[in-house]
Design a protein around this motif. Structure first.
Motif, PDB file in Angstrom:
ATOM      1  N   ARG A  87       0.827  -1.217   0.000  1.00 14.28           N
ATOM      2  CA  ARG A  87       0.000   0.000   0.000  1.00 14.28           C
ATOM      3  C   ARG A  87       0.859   1.264   0.000  1.00 14.28           C
ATOM      4  O   ARG A  87       0.538   2.248  -0.672  1.00 14.28           O
ATOM      5  CB  ARG A  87      -0.938  -0.003   1.199  1.00 14.28           C
ATOM      6  CG  ARG A  87      -2.043  -1.010   1.077  1.00 14.28           C
ATOM      7  CD  ARG A  87      -3.075  -0.849   2.184  1.00 14.28           C
ATOM      8  NE  ARG A  87      -3.905  -2.027   2.272  1.00 14.28           N
ATOM      9  CZ  ARG A  87      -3.935  -2.831   3.315  1.00 14.28           C
ATOM     10  NH1 ARG A  87      -3.224  -2.573   4.387  1.00 14.28           N
ATOM     11  NH2 ARG A  87      -4.703  -3.904   3.308  1.00 14.28           N
ATOM     12  N   ILE A  88       1.942   1.250   0.761  1.00  8.68           N
ATOM     13  CA  ILE A  88       2.847   2.402   0.805  1.00  8.68           C
ATOM     14  C   ILE A  88       3.467   2.660  -0.562  1.00  8.68           C
ATOM     15  O   ILE A  88       3.526   3.802  -1.036  1.00  8.68           O
ATOM     16  CB  ILE A  88       3.937   2.188   1.883  1.00  8.68           C
ATOM     17  CG1 ILE A  88       3.321   2.253   3.276  1.00  8.68           C
ATOM     18  CG2 ILE A  88       5.068   3.195   1.730  1.00  8.68           C
ATOM     19  CD1 ILE A  88       4.245   1.803   4.393  1.00  8.68           C
ATOM     20  N   LEU A  89       3.920   1.602  -1.215  1.00 12.18           N
ATOM     21  CA  LEU A  89       4.528   1.753  -2.540  1.00 12.18           C
ATOM     22  C   LEU A  89       3.506   2.237  -3.561  1.00 12.18           C
ATOM     23  O   LEU A  89       3.830   3.080  -4.411  1.00 12.18           O
ATOM     24  CB  LEU A  89       5.153   0.428  -2.981  1.00 12.18           C
ATOM     25  CG  LEU A  89       6.413   0.033  -2.208  1.00 12.18           C
ATOM     26  CD1 LEU A  89       6.742  -1.437  -2.433  1.00 12.18           C
ATOM     27  CD2 LEU A  89       7.585   0.910  -2.610  1.00 12.18           C
ATOM     28  N   ILE A 107       9.435   4.962 -10.911  1.00 10.28           N
ATOM     29  CA  ILE A 107       8.092   4.392 -10.839  1.00 10.28           C
ATOM     30  C   ILE A 107       8.134   2.901 -11.168  1.00 10.28           C
ATOM     31  O   ILE A 107       7.463   2.099 -10.518  1.00 10.28           O
ATOM     32  CB  ILE A 107       7.117   5.141 -11.768  1.00 10.28           C
ATOM     33  CG1 ILE A 107       6.859   6.546 -11.210  1.00 10.28           C
ATOM     34  CG2 ILE A 107       5.799   4.383 -11.927  1.00 10.28           C
ATOM     35  CD1 ILE A 107       6.052   7.449 -12.118  1.00 10.28           C
ATOM     36  N   LYS A 108       8.927   2.517 -12.138  1.00  6.71           N
ATOM     37  CA  LYS A 108       9.049   1.100 -12.503  1.00  6.71           C
ATOM     38  C   LYS A 108       9.623   0.286 -11.346  1.00  6.71           C
ATOM     39  O   LYS A 108       9.165  -0.821 -11.059  1.00  6.71           O
ATOM     40  CB  LYS A 108       9.925   0.933 -13.741  1.00  6.71           C
ATOM     41  CG  LYS A 108      10.048  -0.494 -14.222  1.00  6.71           C
ATOM     42  CD  LYS A 108      10.934  -0.580 -15.449  1.00  6.71           C
ATOM     43  CE  LYS A 108      11.008  -1.955 -16.043  1.00  6.71           C
ATOM     44  NZ  LYS A 108      11.421  -3.001 -15.157  1.00  6.71           N
ATOM     45  N   ILE A 109      10.606   0.833 -10.664  1.00  9.45           N
ATOM     46  CA  ILE A 109      11.197   0.148  -9.502  1.00  9.45           C
ATOM     47  C   ILE A 109      10.148  -0.004  -8.404  1.00  9.45           C
ATOM     48  O   ILE A 109       9.995  -1.081  -7.826  1.00  9.45           O
ATOM     49  CB  ILE A 109      12.442   0.896  -8.997  1.00  9.45           C
ATOM     50  CG1 ILE A 109      13.572   0.752 -10.006  1.00  9.45           C
ATOM     51  CG2 ILE A 109      12.866   0.397  -7.619  1.00  9.45           C
ATOM     52  CD1 ILE A 109      14.752   1.668  -9.766  1.00  9.45           C
ATOM     53  N   TYR A 110       9.413   1.067  -8.116  1.00 10.09           N
ATOM     54  CA  TYR A 110       8.348   0.988  -7.113  1.00 10.09           C
ATOM     55  C   TYR A 110       7.298  -0.040  -7.517  1.00 10.09           C
ATOM     56  O   TYR A 110       6.795  -0.790  -6.683  1.00 10.09           O
ATOM     57  CB  TYR A 110       7.679   2.350  -6.910  1.00 10.09           C
ATOM     58  CG  TYR A 110       8.476   3.340  -6.097  1.00 10.09           C
ATOM     59  CD1 TYR A 110       9.440   2.937  -5.184  1.00 10.09           C
ATOM     60  CD2 TYR A 110       8.265   4.699  -6.234  1.00 10.09           C
ATOM     61  CE1 TYR A 110      10.158   3.854  -4.444  1.00 10.09           C
ATOM     62  CE2 TYR A 110       8.973   5.619  -5.492  1.00 10.09           C
ATOM     63  CZ  TYR A 110       9.920   5.192  -4.605  1.00 10.09           C
ATOM     64  OH  TYR A 110      10.628   6.102  -3.867  1.00 10.09           O
ATOM     65  N   TYR A 111       6.957  -0.062  -8.802  1.00  8.40           N
ATOM     66  CA  TYR A 111       5.954  -1.011  -9.293  1.00  8.40           C
ATOM     67  C   TYR A 111       6.436  -2.454  -9.087  1.00  8.40           C
ATOM     68  O   TYR A 111       5.686  -3.296  -8.599  1.00  8.40           O
ATOM     69  CB  TYR A 111       5.666  -0.745 -10.769  1.00  8.40           C
ATOM     70  CG  TYR A 111       4.685  -1.727 -11.359  1.00  8.40           C
ATOM     71  CD1 TYR A 111       3.321  -1.579 -11.145  1.00  8.40           C
ATOM     72  CD2 TYR A 111       5.128  -2.801 -12.123  1.00  8.40           C
ATOM     73  CE1 TYR A 111       2.418  -2.489 -11.670  1.00  8.40           C
ATOM     74  CE2 TYR A 111       4.236  -3.711 -12.652  1.00  8.40           C
ATOM     75  CZ  TYR A 111       2.875  -3.548 -12.428  1.00  8.40           C
ATOM     76  OH  TYR A 111       1.996  -4.464 -12.948  1.00  8.40           O
ATOM     77  N   ASN A 112       7.680  -2.714  -9.457  1.00  3.30           N
ATOM     78  CA  ASN A 112       8.226  -4.071  -9.282  1.00  3.30           C
ATOM     79  C   ASN A 112       8.268  -4.469  -7.810  1.00  3.30           C
ATOM     80  O   ASN A 112       7.940  -5.609  -7.457  1.00  3.30           O
ATOM     81  CB  ASN A 112       9.621  -4.169  -9.893  1.00  3.30           C
ATOM     82  CG  ASN A 112       9.605  -4.131 -11.399  1.00  3.30           C
ATOM     83  OD1 ASN A 112       8.606  -4.455 -12.028  1.00  3.30           O
ATOM     84  ND2 ASN A 112      10.707  -3.718 -11.996  1.00  3.30           N
ATOM     85  N   MET A 113       8.650  -3.535  -6.949  1.00  2.00           N
ATOM     86  CA  MET A 113       8.681  -3.814  -5.519  1.00  2.00           C
ATOM     87  C   MET A 113       7.270  -4.081  -4.994  1.00  2.00           C
ATOM     88  O   MET A 113       7.066  -4.999  -4.186  1.00  2.00           O
ATOM     89  CB  MET A 113       9.324  -2.646  -4.765  1.00  2.00           C
ATOM     90  CG  MET A 113      10.814  -2.513  -5.019  1.00  2.00           C
ATOM     91  SD  MET A 113      11.526  -0.976  -4.392  1.00  2.00           S
ATOM     92  CE  MET A 113      11.161  -1.062  -2.665  1.00  2.00           C
ATOM     93  N   ALA A 114       6.295  -3.297  -5.448  1.00  2.00           N
ATOM     94  CA  ALA A 114       4.912  -3.479  -5.007  1.00  2.00           C
ATOM     95  C   ALA A 114       4.385  -4.841  -5.451  1.00  2.00           C
ATOM     96  O   ALA A 114       3.709  -5.530  -4.673  1.00  2.00           O
ATOM     97  CB  ALA A 114       4.028  -2.356  -5.560  1.00  2.00           C
TER      98      ALA A 114
END
Length: 70
Positions: free
Chosen positions: A15-17, A43-50
């Motif tokens: 949820r944070i990501l 944004i792509k890194i955050y998306y992959n982490m999420a």
């Protein structure tokens, strides 16, 4: 920490990501050039982490269901 608590931690991180990505999306219309490339990469890194957090949360949440001991 139990498996369910760990699953909840991963769900919270998901949820944070997602919130971070939502906050960055409006900047896609503003940034240009190298700044836009860096923003898209972030944004792509955050998306992959999420995606990983959501996947792990689901896996951990269903751990006892698959095992038959929960």
């Amino acid at each position: 920490m139990t498996i369910d608590e760990l699953a909840n931690e991963y769900e919270q991180q998901y949820r944070i990501l997602c919130a971070k990505m939502d906050g960055l999306r409006p900047l896609l219309n503003i940034y240009t050039g190298e700044d836009l490339v860096v923003l898209r990469r972030k944004i792509k890194i955050y998306y992959n982490m999420a995606c990983e957090c959501k996947s792990l949360s689901s896996l951990l949440s269903s751990y006892y269901e698959e095992d038959g001991n929960g």
